[in-house]
Design a protein around this motif. Sequence first.
Motif, PDB file in Angstrom:
ATOM      1  N   ASP A   1       1.569  -1.627   8.117  1.00 17.06           N
ATOM      2  CA  ASP A   1       0.659  -2.673   7.918  1.00 17.06           C
ATOM      3  C   ASP A   1      -0.942  -2.382   7.862  1.00 17.06           C
ATOM      4  OD1 ASP A   1      -0.091  -2.404  10.680  1.00 17.06           O
ATOM      5  OD2 ASP A   1       0.250  -4.245  11.144  1.00 17.06           O
ATOM      6  N   GLN A   2      -1.229  -1.013   7.874  1.00 21.31           N
ATOM      7  CA  GLN A   2      -2.373  -0.310   7.853  1.00 21.31           C
ATOM      8  C   GLN A   2      -2.306   0.374   6.577  1.00 21.31           C
ATOM      9  OE1 GLN A   2      -5.407  -1.096   9.798  1.00 21.31           O
ATOM     10  NE2 GLN A   2      -4.091  -2.753  10.238  1.00 21.31           N
ATOM     11  N   VAL A   3      -1.404   0.573   5.831  1.00 26.86           N
ATOM     12  CA  VAL A   3      -1.377   1.471   4.749  1.00 26.86           C
ATOM     13  C   VAL A   3      -1.758   0.910   3.396  1.00 26.86           C
ATOM     14  CG1 VAL A   3       0.100   2.837   3.187  1.00 26.86           C
ATOM     15  CG2 VAL A   3       0.380   3.039   5.727  1.00 26.86           C
ATOM     16  N   ILE A   4      -2.706   1.430   2.412  1.00 27.98           N
ATOM     17  CA  ILE A   4      -3.067   1.360   1.235  1.00 27.98           C
ATOM     18  C   ILE A   4      -1.993   2.192   0.459  1.00 27.98           C
ATOM     19  CG2 ILE A   4      -4.727   1.183  -0.684  1.00 27.98           C
ATOM     20  CD1 ILE A   4      -6.411   0.502   1.429  1.00 27.98           C
ATOM     21  N   TRP A   5      -1.136   1.784  -0.594  1.00 24.56           N
ATOM     22  CA  TRP A   5      -0.427   2.656  -1.159  1.00 24.56           C
ATOM     23  C   TRP A   5      -0.877   3.180  -2.549  1.00 24.56           C
ATOM     24  CZ3 TRP A   5       3.514   4.409   1.916  1.00 24.56           C
ATOM     25  CH2 TRP A   5       4.014   3.622   2.863  1.00 24.56           C
TER      26      TRP A   5
END
Length: 369
Positions: free
Chosen positions: A220-224
Amino acid sequence: MNKILKQTLPATALLVSATLGLMATAQAETELVVVSWGGAYTASQQQAYHEPYMAANPDIKIVNDDSANEALSKLRAMQEAGNVTWDLVDAVASTAIAACDEGLAIEIDHDNDLAKAADGTLASEDFGDLIISPCFIPQIVYSTTFGYRTDKVGNNPPTSINDVFDLKKYPGKRALEKRPINNLEWALIADGVPVGDVYAELGTEAGVKRALKKLDTIKDQVIWWEKGAQTPQLLADGEVVMGSTYNGRLFSAIVEEKQPIAMLWDWQAFDLDGWIVPKGGKNEAAVMKYLKFATDTQRLADQAKYISYGPARASSAPLVGKHAALGIDMAPHMPTDPNNAKNTLIYDYEFWADNTDDLTEQFNVWLAQ
């Protein structure tokens, strides 16, 4: 009237002749569509390969396409449609293996198609074990690793891949590539799997679930991201605290753009990148002529003037010198430098050539959950 016609006809004939000459010149120009990764990497190819070649061959126009991350799917579609519009594709090793196995790329006779080293060493010997497929011409050794914002980690900067997964110690967004490759390996290493056992573990259903469970802890803290230029921009904008990308992109952000970013080299993933020639391309003879130039000893060394990737030819390494604009020694910025390569993950090309489709499907299902 006849006199006027007689005076006009030669001028008209000259005009027609000149026009036909211009049309012939325009028709003689060959346009090569070269597919690569965009950003700093394509810029390094443009400066080291494309521009010198076009200057020496004015009948050739090289057009860059930044779709390399979609190479396999697009080549499959072109082959099925019987309309291959790409002339040359920059591909990582696993993609090259898969393309060759599927008949999407032509096989290369490395010793006949490519230039020898200055001392006469054949190309196959100069590239050595980096020729991992008969369709593949190696260009660079690079790594995928992490960069972090130096102004957002306090006086205790991250030193371990474990820190990427530690949201308590280093709160904030992460940038990860939107694919299973590297992410699954790093997740298992951070979960305690010995590096030598990572691919055996990933070869099991339980191992894949274990890796995805570890990734769940930061999901939930990842930008892909999907293109290598995205993470440096996310870091520069302060949208992420740390993120993965290609080491050369981070070099550009840190050294050339002076961004407050530093490298986390721990368990950088070594990989190869190089050329494949699509089967069914319309300009194969022109492409092969270009490749003989673009993959010679000097050209591969020249690329290292613009980006911190190690040249794939053994004969090129001694020629790597200083950055073209900044004048700094490039060797310490290479992923292969001993100070940077203390912990390295050697990418398993064969594993990913065999398992990319299946694990990508599982990864995408997990992403959608």
